[in-house]
Design a protein around this motif. Structure first.
Motif, PDB file in Angstrom:
ATOM      1  N   CYS A 165      22.803  43.027  55.997  1.00 28.83           N
ATOM      2  CA  CYS A 165      21.359  43.169  55.987  1.00 28.83           C
ATOM      3  C   CYS A 165      21.145  44.933  55.351  1.00 28.83           C
ATOM      4  N   VAL A 166      20.012  44.759  54.738  1.00 26.35           N
ATOM      5  CA  VAL A 166      19.933  46.352  54.331  1.00 26.35           C
ATOM      6  C   VAL A 166      18.634  46.673  54.555  1.00 26.35           C
ATOM      7  N   ALA A 167      17.994  47.979  54.779  1.00 29.69           N
ATOM      8  CA  ALA A 167      16.495  48.991  55.170  1.00 29.69           C
ATOM      9  C   ALA A 167      15.802  49.217  54.215  1.00 29.69           C
ATOM     10  N   LEU A 168      14.626  48.521  53.684  1.00 33.63           N
ATOM     11  CA  LEU A 168      14.391  49.207  52.424  1.00 33.63           C
ATOM     12  C   LEU A 168      13.279  50.259  52.808  1.00 33.63           C
ATOM     13  N   THR A 169      12.924  50.823  52.699  1.00 34.09           N
ATOM     14  CA  THR A 169      11.269  51.994  52.359  1.00 34.09           C
ATOM     15  C   THR A 169      11.109  51.700  51.035  1.00 34.09           C
ATOM     16  N   VAL A 170      10.026  50.744  50.220  1.00 35.46           N
ATOM     17  CA  VAL A 170       9.384  50.143  49.219  1.00 35.46           C
ATOM     18  C   VAL A 170       7.709  50.820  49.126  1.00 35.46           C
ATOM     19  N   THR A 171       8.463  51.816  47.636  1.00 34.96           N
ATOM     20  CA  THR A 171       6.830  52.297  47.418  1.00 34.96           C
ATOM     21  C   THR A 171       6.517  52.311  46.086  1.00 34.96           C
ATOM     22  N   ALA A 172       5.866  52.242  45.951  1.00 37.46           N
ATOM     23  CA  ALA A 172       4.699  51.700  43.755  1.00 37.46           C
ATOM     24  C   ALA A 172       5.832  52.734  42.875  1.00 37.46           C
ATOM     25  N   ASP A 173       6.272  54.296  43.258  1.00 37.96           N
ATOM     26  CA  ASP A 173       7.052  54.554  42.554  1.00 37.96           C
ATOM     27  C   ASP A 173       8.095  55.011  42.546  1.00 37.96           C
ATOM     28  N   GLY A 174       8.699  54.306  43.676  1.00 33.88           N
ATOM     29  CA  GLY A 174      10.458  54.703  44.369  1.00 33.88           C
ATOM     30  C   GLY A 174      11.022  54.116  43.096  1.00 33.88           C
ATOM     31  N   PRO A 175      12.393  54.981  43.550  1.00 36.72           N
ATOM     32  CA  PRO A 175      13.536  54.626  42.956  1.00 36.72           C
ATOM     33  C   PRO A 175      14.119  53.390  42.519  1.00 36.72           C
ATOM     34  N   THR A 176      14.607  53.027  41.303  1.00 31.52           N
ATOM     35  CA  THR A 176      15.875  51.377  41.660  1.00 31.52           C
ATOM     36  C   THR A 176      16.817  51.778  42.089  1.00 31.52           C
ATOM     37  N   PRO A 177      17.628  51.699  43.518  1.00 28.03           N
ATOM     38  CA  PRO A 177      19.082  51.921  43.685  1.00 28.03           C
ATOM     39  C   PRO A 177      19.582  50.375  43.415  1.00 28.03           C
TER      40      PRO A 177
END
Length: 188
Positions: A165-177
């Protein structure tokens, strides 16, 4: 004196008999886990949680259980991974994110499944082939907000799968890990 020697010899032989199997026992075979963005078990292994994760910190690659579970632990003995009340670190990302796996033992694979908040989001088909030791999958079109991604790696020749499981905070201009290109698997 002879009796004392016999008692001491028996104690030494008994201790060797107990210790010897431990000394020659092979270590558990490693399997695999998501390292970028860090999965819950990767955070535990790296010590980046604010709480004690227990034994998973020593074997992040070992979250294996029968296929079909929707739990972060897969139902294995690492139940700490299922505790959503813990403050799991969240990784910021944009609408596209790449999950990078490290596979110390790459098993023949049927599919890789990714669930966003419990809903199947994307499947990558490995067609029963053995993946490379480092494989990544890019998820595009992730919805904005805070999400838990459950990744299920389905082994093709056993009844088991590996869970992350991975916790993500997604935003329109977020980085690409992650940043890696998909390796070996094709979208289903």
């Amino acid at each position: 004196m002879r009796r004392l020697r016999a008692v001491l010899l028996a104690a030494v032989v008994g201790a060797v008999a107990i210790i010897a199997p431990v000394a020659v026992a092979p270590s558990a075979s490693a399997h695999g886990w998501i390292t970028s963005p860090p999965s819950r078990q990767d955070h535990c292994a790296k010590g980046t949680t604010s709480f004690d994760c227990g034994s998973i910190k020593y074997e992040p690659q070992s979250v294996e259980a029968p296929k079909g579970s929707m739990q972060c632990s897969g139902g294995s003995g690492f139940s700490i991974l299922d505790d959503s009340s813990k403050p799991w670190p969240s990784t910021p990302t944009g609408a596209s994110g790449t999950d990078q796996w490290e596979l110390p033992a790459a098993h023949n694979t049927s599919t890789w499944e990714y669930f966003v908040d419990g809903v199947l989001f994307k499947t990558f088909n490995q067609n029963g082939a053995q993946p490379p030791s480092n494989i990544s999958h890019t998820l595009t079109g992730l919805p904005e907000g805070n999400h838990t991604i459950l990744a299920r790696w389905n082994v093709s020749n056993t009844v088991n799968a590996f869970y992350n499981c991975v916790a993500l905070t997604v935003t329109a201009d977020g980085p690409t890990p992650g940043g890696g290109a998909p390796g070996g698997a094709t979208p289903a």
